[in-house]
Design a protein around this motif. Sequence first.
Motif, PDB file in Angstrom:
ATOM      1  N   LYS A  11     -38.094 -43.384 -16.964  1.00 19.83           N
ATOM      2  CA  LYS A  11     -38.392 -42.176 -17.719  1.00 19.83           C
ATOM      3  C   LYS A  11     -39.897 -41.998 -17.780  1.00 19.83           C
ATOM      4  CE  LYS A  11     -37.671 -38.750 -20.651  1.00 19.83           C
ATOM      5  NZ  LYS A  11     -36.947 -37.503 -20.251  1.00 19.83           N
ATOM      6  N   VAL A  12     -40.356 -40.849 -17.321  1.00 19.55           N
ATOM      7  CA  VAL A  12     -41.766 -40.495 -17.440  1.00 19.55           C
ATOM      8  C   VAL A  12     -41.863 -39.332 -18.406  1.00 19.55           C
ATOM      9  CG1 VAL A  12     -43.841 -39.745 -16.245  1.00 19.55           C
ATOM     10  CG2 VAL A  12     -42.213 -41.238 -15.080  1.00 19.55           C
ATOM     11  N   THR A  13     -42.701 -39.464 -19.403  1.00 19.90           N
ATOM     12  CA  THR A  13     -42.811 -38.427 -20.405  1.00 19.90           C
ATOM     13  C   THR A  13     -44.280 -38.200 -20.754  1.00 19.90           C
ATOM     14  OG1 THR A  13     -41.946 -37.672 -22.544  1.00 19.90           O
ATOM     15  CG2 THR A  13     -42.686 -39.956 -22.416  1.00 19.90           C
ATOM     16  N   GLU A  14     -44.524 -37.107 -21.428  1.00 26.32           N
ATOM     17  CA  GLU A  14     -45.891 -36.795 -21.864  1.00 26.32           C
ATOM     18  C   GLU A  14     -46.110 -37.297 -23.284  1.00 26.32           C
ATOM     19  OE1 GLU A  14     -46.557 -32.682 -19.273  1.00 26.32           O
ATOM     20  OE2 GLU A  14     -46.256 -32.606 -21.443  1.00 26.32           O
ATOM     21  N   LYS A  15     -47.310 -37.676 -23.542  1.00 25.88           N
ATOM     22  CA  LYS A  15     -47.678 -38.126 -24.884  1.00 25.88           C
ATOM     23  C   LYS A  15     -47.265 -37.080 -25.917  1.00 25.88           C
ATOM     24  CE  LYS A  15     -51.815 -39.212 -27.578  1.00 25.88           C
ATOM     25  NZ  LYS A  15     -53.293 -39.362 -27.530  1.00 25.88           N
ATOM     26  N   GLY A  16     -46.646 -37.557 -26.994  1.00 31.40           N
ATOM     27  CA  GLY A  16     -46.223 -36.678 -28.064  1.00 31.40           C
ATOM     28  C   GLY A  16     -44.769 -36.246 -27.994  1.00 31.40           C
ATOM     29  N   LYS A  17     -44.128 -36.434 -26.848  1.00 29.30           N
ATOM     30  CA  LYS A  17     -42.714 -36.084 -26.708  1.00 29.30           C
ATOM     31  C   LYS A  17     -41.826 -37.185 -27.288  1.00 29.30           C
ATOM     32  CE  LYS A  17     -43.307 -32.370 -24.020  1.00 29.30           C
ATOM     33  NZ  LYS A  17     -42.854 -31.003 -24.357  1.00 29.30           N
ATOM     34  N   LEU A  77     -31.851 -45.983 -28.610  1.00 29.02           N
ATOM     35  CA  LEU A  77     -33.185 -46.265 -29.142  1.00 29.02           C
ATOM     36  C   LEU A  77     -33.995 -44.985 -28.994  1.00 29.02           C
ATOM     37  CD1 LEU A  77     -35.329 -48.361 -30.162  1.00 29.02           C
ATOM     38  CD2 LEU A  77     -35.882 -48.741 -27.755  1.00 29.02           C
ATOM     39  N   THR A  78     -34.540 -44.513 -30.099  1.00 32.04           N
ATOM     40  CA  THR A  78     -35.321 -43.272 -30.096  1.00 32.04           C
ATOM     41  C   THR A  78     -36.766 -43.572 -30.429  1.00 32.04           C
ATOM     42  OG1 THR A  78     -33.388 -41.982 -30.797  1.00 32.04           O
ATOM     43  CG2 THR A  78     -35.548 -40.968 -31.103  1.00 32.04           C
ATOM     44  N   ILE A  79     -37.647 -43.030 -29.611  1.00 34.31           N
ATOM     45  CA  ILE A  79     -39.083 -43.141 -29.882  1.00 34.31           C
ATOM     46  C   ILE A  79     -39.610 -41.728 -30.076  1.00 34.31           C
ATOM     47  CG2 ILE A  79     -41.303 -44.052 -29.120  1.00 34.31           C
ATOM     48  CD1 ILE A  79     -39.758 -45.818 -27.121  1.00 34.31           C
ATOM     49  N   GLN A  80     -40.143 -41.459 -31.249  1.00 31.75           N
ATOM     50  CA  GLN A  80     -40.681 -40.132 -31.546  1.00 31.75           C
ATOM     51  C   GLN A  80     -42.181 -40.094 -31.287  1.00 31.75           C
ATOM     52  OE1 GLN A  80     -39.226 -40.016 -35.682  1.00 31.75           O
ATOM     53  NE2 GLN A  80     -37.871 -38.347 -35.080  1.00 31.75           N
ATOM     54  N   ARG A  81     -42.648 -38.928 -30.889  1.00 28.96           N
ATOM     55  CA  ARG A  81     -44.103 -38.704 -30.693  1.00 28.96           C
ATOM     56  C   ARG A  81     -44.701 -39.860 -29.888  1.00 28.96           C
ATOM     57  NH1 ARG A  81     -42.799 -38.376 -35.806  1.00 28.96           N
ATOM     58  NH2 ARG A  81     -44.051 -40.190 -36.436  1.00 28.96           N
ATOM     59  N   THR A  82     -44.192 -40.039 -28.680  1.00 28.20           N
ATOM     60  CA  THR A  82     -44.583 -41.187 -27.862  1.00 28.20           C
ATOM     61  C   THR A  82     -46.094 -41.263 -27.662  1.00 28.20           C
ATOM     62  OG1 THR A  82     -44.134 -39.862 -25.887  1.00 28.20           O
ATOM     63  CG2 THR A  82     -42.410 -41.389 -26.615  1.00 28.20           C
ATOM     64  N   GLN A  84     -49.229 -43.652 -25.423  1.00 22.01           N
ATOM     65  CA  GLN A  84     -49.381 -44.359 -24.160  1.00 22.01           C
ATOM     66  C   GLN A  84     -49.051 -45.846 -24.317  1.00 22.01           C
ATOM     67  OE1 GLN A  84     -53.348 -43.230 -22.868  1.00 22.01           O
ATOM     68  NE2 GLN A  84     -52.495 -41.636 -21.549  1.00 22.01           N
ATOM     69  N   GLU A  85     -49.330 -46.413 -25.478  1.00 18.48           N
ATOM     70  CA  GLU A  85     -49.046 -47.841 -25.673  1.00 18.48           C
ATOM     71  C   GLU A  85     -47.552 -48.137 -25.774  1.00 18.48           C
ATOM     72  OE1 GLU A  85     -51.003 -46.031 -27.686  1.00 18.48           O
ATOM     73  OE2 GLU A  85     -50.523 -46.364 -29.813  1.00 18.48           O
ATOM     74  N   ASP A  86     -46.729 -47.078 -25.812  1.00 15.98           N
ATOM     75  CA  ASP A  86     -45.275 -47.286 -25.819  1.00 15.98           C
ATOM     76  C   ASP A  86     -44.746 -47.560 -24.410  1.00 15.98           C
ATOM     77  OD1 ASP A  86     -44.839 -44.570 -28.215  1.00 15.98           O
ATOM     78  OD2 ASP A  86     -45.337 -46.681 -28.535  1.00 15.98           O
ATOM     79  N   SER A  87     -45.579 -47.364 -23.407  1.00 15.59           N
ATOM     80  CA  SER A  87     -45.165 -47.595 -22.026  1.00 15.59           C
ATOM     81  C   SER A  87     -44.769 -49.056 -21.849  1.00 15.59           C
ATOM     82  CB  SER A  87     -46.292 -47.247 -21.054  1.00 15.59           C
ATOM     83  OG  SER A  87     -46.609 -45.867 -21.117  1.00 15.59           O
ATOM     84  N   ALA A  88     -43.552 -49.266 -21.393  1.00 18.98           N
ATOM     85  CA  ALA A  88     -43.016 -50.628 -21.251  1.00 18.98           C
ATOM     86  C   ALA A  88     -41.612 -50.525 -20.666  1.00 18.98           C
ATOM     87  CB  ALA A  88     -42.952 -51.338 -22.609  1.00 18.98           C
ATOM     88  N   VAL A  89     -41.026 -51.681 -20.406  1.00 17.35           N
ATOM     89  CA  VAL A  89     -39.596 -51.740 -20.070  1.00 17.35           C
ATOM     90  C   VAL A  89     -38.839 -52.085 -21.345  1.00 17.35           C
ATOM     91  CG1 VAL A  89     -37.807 -52.897 -18.746  1.00 17.35           C
ATOM     92  CG2 VAL A  89     -40.024 -52.422 -17.690  1.00 17.35           C
ATOM     93  N   GLY A 110     -32.719 -52.674 -17.863  1.00 15.65           N
ATOM     94  CA  GLY A 110     -33.853 -52.102 -18.563  1.00 15.65           C
ATOM     95  C   GLY A 110     -34.093 -50.634 -18.266  1.00 15.65           C
ATOM     96  N   SER A 111     -34.812 -49.995 -19.164  1.00 11.68           N
ATOM     97  CA  SER A 111     -35.293 -48.622 -18.976  1.00 11.68           C
ATOM     98  C   SER A 111     -36.814 -48.674 -18.954  1.00 11.68           C
ATOM     99  CB  SER A 111     -34.840 -47.708 -20.127  1.00 11.68           C
ATOM    100  OG  SER A 111     -33.447 -47.503 -20.108  1.00 11.68           O
ATOM    101  N   ARG A 112     -37.391 -48.260 -17.842  1.00 12.87           N
ATOM    102  CA  ARG A 112     -38.857 -48.283 -17.723  1.00 12.87           C
ATOM    103  C   ARG A 112     -39.397 -46.962 -18.231  1.00 12.87           C
ATOM    104  NH1 ARG A 112     -42.584 -51.208 -15.158  1.00 12.87           N
ATOM    105  NH2 ARG A 112     -40.959 -52.411 -14.087  1.00 12.87           N
ATOM    106  N   LEU A 113     -40.201 -47.034 -19.295  1.00 13.35           N
ATOM    107  CA  LEU A 113     -40.785 -45.837 -19.899  1.00 13.35           C
ATOM    108  C   LEU A 113     -42.268 -45.775 -19.574  1.00 13.35           C
ATOM    109  CD1 LEU A 113     -40.673 -43.394 -21.847  1.00 13.35           C
ATOM    110  CD2 LEU A 113     -41.205 -44.995 -23.706  1.00 13.35           C
ATOM    111  N   THR A 114     -42.686 -44.635 -19.060  1.00 10.58           N
ATOM    112  CA  THR A 114     -44.100 -44.379 -18.793  1.00 10.58           C
ATOM    113  C   THR A 114     -44.523 -43.152 -19.571  1.00 10.58           C
ATOM    114  OG1 THR A 114     -43.898 -45.281 -16.555  1.00 10.58           O
ATOM    115  CG2 THR A 114     -45.840 -43.943 -17.035  1.00 10.58           C
ATOM    116  N   VAL A 115     -45.521 -43.329 -20.416  1.00 10.59           N
ATOM    117  CA  VAL A 115     -46.041 -42.218 -21.218  1.00 10.59           C
ATOM    118  C   VAL A 115     -47.400 -41.819 -20.660  1.00 10.59           C
ATOM    119  CG1 VAL A 115     -46.657 -41.417 -23.512  1.00 10.59           C
ATOM    120  CG2 VAL A 115     -44.829 -43.107 -23.239  1.00 10.59           C
TER     121      VAL A 115
END
Lengths: 116, 109
Positions: A11-17, A77-82, A84-89, A110-115
Motif C-alpha cells: 500500500k502506497v499512500t500520501e501523508k495525512g491519508k 488495523l487502521t492508521i489515521q492521518r498517516t 512518513q514514520e508509519d512506513s513499515a511492514v 505482511g502488508s508493506r505500507l509506504t507513506v
Amino acid sequence: GAGVSQSPSNKVTEKGKDVELRCDPISGHTALYWYRQSLGQGLEFLIYFQGNSAPDKSGLPSDRFSAERTGGSVSTLTIQRTQQEDSAVYLCASSLLRRSGANVLTFGAGSRLTVL
Amino acid sequence: TQLLEQSPQFLSIQEGENLTVYCNSSSVFSSLQWYRQEPGEGPVLLVTVVTGGEVKKLKRLTFQFGDARKDSSLHITAAQPGDTGLYLCADRSQGNLIFGKGTKLSVKP
C-alpha cells in the motif's frame, strides 16, 4: 484458509491519508496479534486479541492507530492521518492459546505500507 | 519491561562455515522461541525451549537454553545459502510474544 492472509500486500499512500490493513487468521485460532517491522528491524508489538477478552493495546504507538476484530475472526488495523514514520511492514499472526502458554504463532506475509 | 538482546546484529559467512548467534534477556524467559524470517515473508517458528539447560536439534541447527533461563544460543553447522534470513528470538509476555531485533544472517555460496 490454510494460513494467515493479509491484504493489501503493498500500500502506497500520501501523508495525512487514512489506511486500513486486513488480516484473516487461521480458522479456529483464538488469538490474533499485530506487529510492525521497520526496514531491517525486529518486530514491534502493537496489539493482541484473545477470544472475547479486552485487547492488549499497550503497543500502539499513538492514538492514530486502532484495531478491531469482528466476530472473533477477521481483524482490521487502521492508521489515521498517516505519517512518513508509519512506513513499515505490518505483520499479523494468529495462534491457539495453549495451557502451557507456549503459543505457536503463524504469521502472514505482511502488508508493506509506504507513506509518501 | 523485558528486553531481548540479540547478537551479532549482522553476520556474513561463506557456505560450509559454522556460526553461533545469541539471545539474552533482562529477566528469566517464560518460554523461549526462535523464528526465522526470509525476505518478503513472515517469521516461521523453528523451536520452543522451556526447561533450563535444554538442548534441541533440528537438522544442522542446535538450540541451547541457559541453565538460568536468561540466555539462549543457536548454532548452525555447515551453513548453506538456504539458511540466509533474519533469526529472531521471542518470549511470551502476558499472553503475547515480544521479540528481539534479530540477527541478519547471509550465507554466500
